[in-house]
Design an enzyme around this catalytic site. Structure first.
Site: not given
Ligand code: PBG
Length: 329
Positions: A199, A221, A252, A278, A317
């Protein structure tokens, strides 16, 4: 008309729909999708501005959405909670409340559709007033092992409610093994772990953080999510998550990391998942709304590319919409 000596002609395999279909190397259907859905405790659905077509769903809104997704063959969903601000604190304790939003929702969904595969996210960011995936120390560091203790409680609470697949998205070191042990110790040996293995510290998560109101309040992060410049490091994460007992591993984001998906595909026998995040969705929607691209064709092309790179499973999504498109709807 000049006939030149051109014996191999790749175009022969493209000359009709039937031949193209017969020669197609990559196919997919709704069985490959995991549909991420945002939920909150309020009684109305709240659209997410940067993700047209997505909303923070109320309990009733969620049931309606799952019903429609199932009707087009989507059988796996991932839940992401928007938690009330007053329930957030530095240790994210609400994350393991057995009566919290996620356990309540999981129980309701499982009672209604026992065959629905429920993926629940393990990380502290939706529950933490700091907006980080782990516990933040006074000096701003993210505490690894202290965080894992909370993540284990969160995973067990989700499993107890009926989650089928636990998906740690936090990127703490050693959490897959610790969560596996915690689940097994409580008798949840059949609950799977879908590890967010590679990730990346990506700028494509912006709309998601808006959806959950979970952006980090300070810093970024980068001390736990991976550097977008690194591919070999993903193999190191794969080796660890595999050894620690992951059942599936995830890359990801997806679209900007197709090389990593392909590399990881070669390196593991485990099923590989990729998360079209997203920001990827938002870009397709925004350009489609302006008429700058054909959204349907571009979205299906992106999903094809993710599969072609080597992903078995795609979190997207677009899951319900793409399943409809694939049915010709
Ligand atoms: C956080 C989490 C994030 C996403 C899934 N789980 C955001 C983050 O790491 O900041 C992003 C998904 C998306 O952008 O669609 N644990």
């Amino acid at each position: 008309m000049v006939h030149f000596a051109q014996r191999p002609r790749p175009r022969r395999n493209r000359k009709s729909d039937a031949i193209r279909a017969a020669c197609r190397e990559t196919t997919f259907g709704p069985e490959h999708f995991i549909y991420p859905l945002f939920i909150h405790a309020a009684q109305h659905d709240v659209p997410i501005a940067s993700m047209p077509g997505c909303a923070r769903l109320s309990p009733a809104g969620l049931l309606a959405e799952v019903e429609q997704a199932r009707a087009v063959g989507v059988k796996m969903i991932a839940l992401f909670p928007a938690i009330a601000e007053e329930l957030k604190e530095p240790h994210g304790r609400e994350s393991f409340n057995p009566d919290g939003l996620i356990p309540r929702t999981v129980a309701t969904l499982k009672a209604r559709w026992p065959d629905l595969m429920l993926v629940t996210d393990v990380a502290l960011d939706p529950y933490s007033c700091d907006g980080h995936d782990g516990i933040v120390a006074a000096d701003g560091r993210i505490l690894n092992d202290e965080t894992i203790e909370v993540l284990c409680k969160q995973a067990v609470a989700q499993a107890r409610a009926g989650a089928d697949i636990i998906a740690p998205s936090d990127m703490m070191d050693g959490r897959v093994g610790a969560i596996r042990d915690a689940l097994d110790a409580e008798g949840f040996t059949e609950v799977s772990i879908l590890a967010y293995t590679a990730k990346y510290a990506s700028s494509f998560y912006g709309p998601f953080r808006e959806a959950l109101d979970s952006a980090p309040r300070h810093g970024d992060k980068k001390t736990y999510q991976m550097d977008p410049a690194n591919a070999r490091e993903a193999l190191r994460e794969v080796a660890l998550d595999e050894a620690e007992g992951a059942d599936m591993i995830m890359i990801k984001p997806a679209g900007a990391y197709l090389d990593v998906i392909a590399l990881v595909r070669q390196a593991t026998a485990l099923p590989v998942a990729a998360y079209q995040v997203s920001g990827e969705y938002a870009m397709l929607k925004a350009a489609g709304e302006r008429g700058w691209i054909d959204e349907r064709k571009a979205a299906l092309e992106c999903l094809t590319a993710i599969r072609r790179a080597g992903a078995d499973v795609i979190l997207t999504y677009y899951a319900r919409q793409a399943a409809q498109w694939l049915q010709g709807g």
